[in-house]
Motif scaffolding. Structure first.
Motif, PDB file in Angstrom:
ATOM      1  N   ASP A   1      -7.376   0.052  -0.053  1.00 48.75           N
ATOM      2  CA  ASP A   1      -7.785   0.883   1.082  1.00 48.75           C
ATOM      3  C   ASP A   1      -9.063   0.371   1.753  1.00 48.75           C
ATOM      4  O   ASP A   1      -9.346   0.732   2.880  1.00 48.75           O
ATOM      5  CB  ASP A   1      -8.004   2.330   0.650  1.00 48.75           C
ATOM      6  CG  ASP A   1      -6.685   3.024   0.286  1.00 48.75           C
ATOM      7  OD1 ASP A   1      -5.620   2.543   0.713  1.00 48.75           O
ATOM      8  OD2 ASP A   1      -6.733   4.037  -0.428  1.00 48.75           O
TER       9      ASP A   1
ATOM     10  N   ASP B   1       1.273   9.493  -5.654  1.00 49.56           N
ATOM     11  CA  ASP B   1       1.758  10.828  -5.276  1.00 49.56           C
ATOM     12  C   ASP B   1       2.831  11.342  -6.232  1.00 49.56           C
ATOM     13  O   ASP B   1       2.930  12.548  -6.467  1.00 49.56           O
ATOM     14  CB  ASP B   1       2.309  10.817  -3.847  1.00 49.56           C
ATOM     15  CG  ASP B   1       1.223  10.622  -2.803  1.00 49.56           C
ATOM     16  OD1 ASP B   1       0.017  10.783  -3.130  1.00 49.56           O
ATOM     17  OD2 ASP B   1       1.575  10.293  -1.646  1.00 49.56           O
TER      18      ASP B   1
ATOM     19  N   ARG C   1       0.730   4.134  -2.884  1.00 48.19           N
ATOM     20  CA  ARG C   1       0.474   5.547  -2.538  1.00 48.19           C
ATOM     21  C   ARG C   1       1.600   6.426  -3.069  1.00 48.19           C
ATOM     22  O   ARG C   1       1.366   7.504  -3.619  1.00 48.19           O
ATOM     23  CB  ARG C   1       0.322   5.687  -1.021  1.00 48.19           C
ATOM     24  CG  ARG C   1       0.047   7.085  -0.532  1.00 48.19           C
ATOM     25  CD  ARG C   1      -1.176   7.803  -1.068  1.00 48.19           C
ATOM     26  NE  ARG C   1      -2.360   7.004  -1.178  1.00 48.19           N
ATOM     27  CZ  ARG C   1      -3.327   7.209  -2.078  1.00 48.19           C
ATOM     28  NH1 ARG C   1      -3.246   8.193  -2.956  1.00 48.19           N
ATOM     29  NH2 ARG C   1      -4.384   6.441  -2.125  1.00 48.19           N
TER      30      ARG C   1
ATOM     31  N   PRO D   1       0.819  -1.222   0.000  1.00 45.61           N
ATOM     32  CA  PRO D   1       0.000   0.000   0.000  1.00 45.61           C
ATOM     33  C   PRO D   1       0.852   1.272   0.000  1.00 45.61           C
ATOM     34  O   PRO D   1       0.533   2.233  -0.704  1.00 45.61           O
ATOM     35  CB  PRO D   1      -0.825  -0.114   1.285  1.00 45.61           C
ATOM     36  CG  PRO D   1      -0.893  -1.573   1.558  1.00 45.61           C
ATOM     37  CD  PRO D   1       0.421  -2.137   1.078  1.00 45.61           C
ATOM     38  N   ALA D   2       1.940   1.278   0.761  1.00 46.23           N
ATOM     39  CA  ALA D   2       2.801   2.470   0.798  1.00 46.23           C
ATOM     40  C   ALA D   2       3.435   2.723  -0.570  1.00 46.23           C
ATOM     41  O   ALA D   2       3.549   3.879  -1.007  1.00 46.23           O
ATOM     42  CB  ALA D   2       3.881   2.307   1.866  1.00 46.23           C
TER      43      ALA D   2
ATOM     44  N   ALA E   1      -5.913   0.957  -6.058  1.00 44.92           N
ATOM     45  CA  ALA E   1      -5.568   1.624  -4.804  1.00 44.92           C
ATOM     46  C   ALA E   1      -6.791   1.681  -3.882  1.00 44.92           C
ATOM     47  O   ALA E   1      -6.669   1.457  -2.677  1.00 44.92           O
ATOM     48  CB  ALA E   1      -5.038   3.030  -5.079  1.00 44.92           C
TER      49      ALA E   1
END
Length: 179
Positions: A178, A87, A83, A79-80, A174
């Motif tokens: 989440d 970004d 993200r 997940p990181a 994504a």
């Protein structure tokens, strides 16, 4: 339980068909407690107590080969990492304007500098790209179908191991992670 995004390379295109049930079975065979697919291109979101990285990629590759006899690469992201990919998108305005033409190529390993130079030389139209940590971000302002970039890049025999997803798919995956 931590989710992981697992993206197999080049399945459900041409002769490399993999059924949803087989993909879910691969996740189970690799020890995941839960898995969901998205669309028919082999996108998997997995939940379990695994460590990510190359060992997880190999486990999924081995499980797919054992289950249906097909060997292909998997690109796995936490997940990181997903993200960070979102970004870092250098084409944010384009992703709003034409999200299906903004592509992320999830790479198995970082793109070597000499390959970046070859890729830049292959661009003959309005296509643009930016190299990320283990991703290529591509913008096809007109259309991918009319681009010679992919065809010319493959002619160099230097095309990196990876798999592409458009921005709509990246955002949907994504969201699944989440949930």
């Amino acid at each position: 339980m931590s989710p992981y995004l697992a993206l197999p390379r080049s399945i459900n295109t041409g002769k490399r068909k993999v059924l949803k049930e087989d993909l879910l079975g691969v996740a189970q065979d690799a020890g995941f407690k839960s898995a969901k697919t998205y669309l028919a291109s082999g996108n998997l979101v997995l939940w379990g107590d695994h460590e990510g990285g190359a060992a997880l990629e190999r486990a999924l590759e081995d499980a797919l080969e054992a289950r249906i006899g097909l060997r292909t690469d998997f690109m796995v992201r936490s997940p990181a990492q997903v993200r960070a990919i979102i970004d870092a998108n250098p084409f944010k305005a384009e992703a709003v304007d034409h999200p299906s033409h903004v592509i992320v190529n999830f790479l198995k390993s970082p793109l070597p500098a000499e390959d970046e130079a070859i890729l830049r030389a292959a661009i003959t139209g309005p296509e643009r790209f930016v190299v990320g940590a283990c991703e290529l971000y591509l913008d096809f302002p007109i259309s991918m179908a009319d681009s010679v970039l992919d065809r010319d890049w493959k002619k160099t025999k230097r095309s990196p191991v990876g798999t592409t997803r458009n921005w709509n798919t990246v955002m949907a995956l994504a969201g699944m992670m989440d949930a």
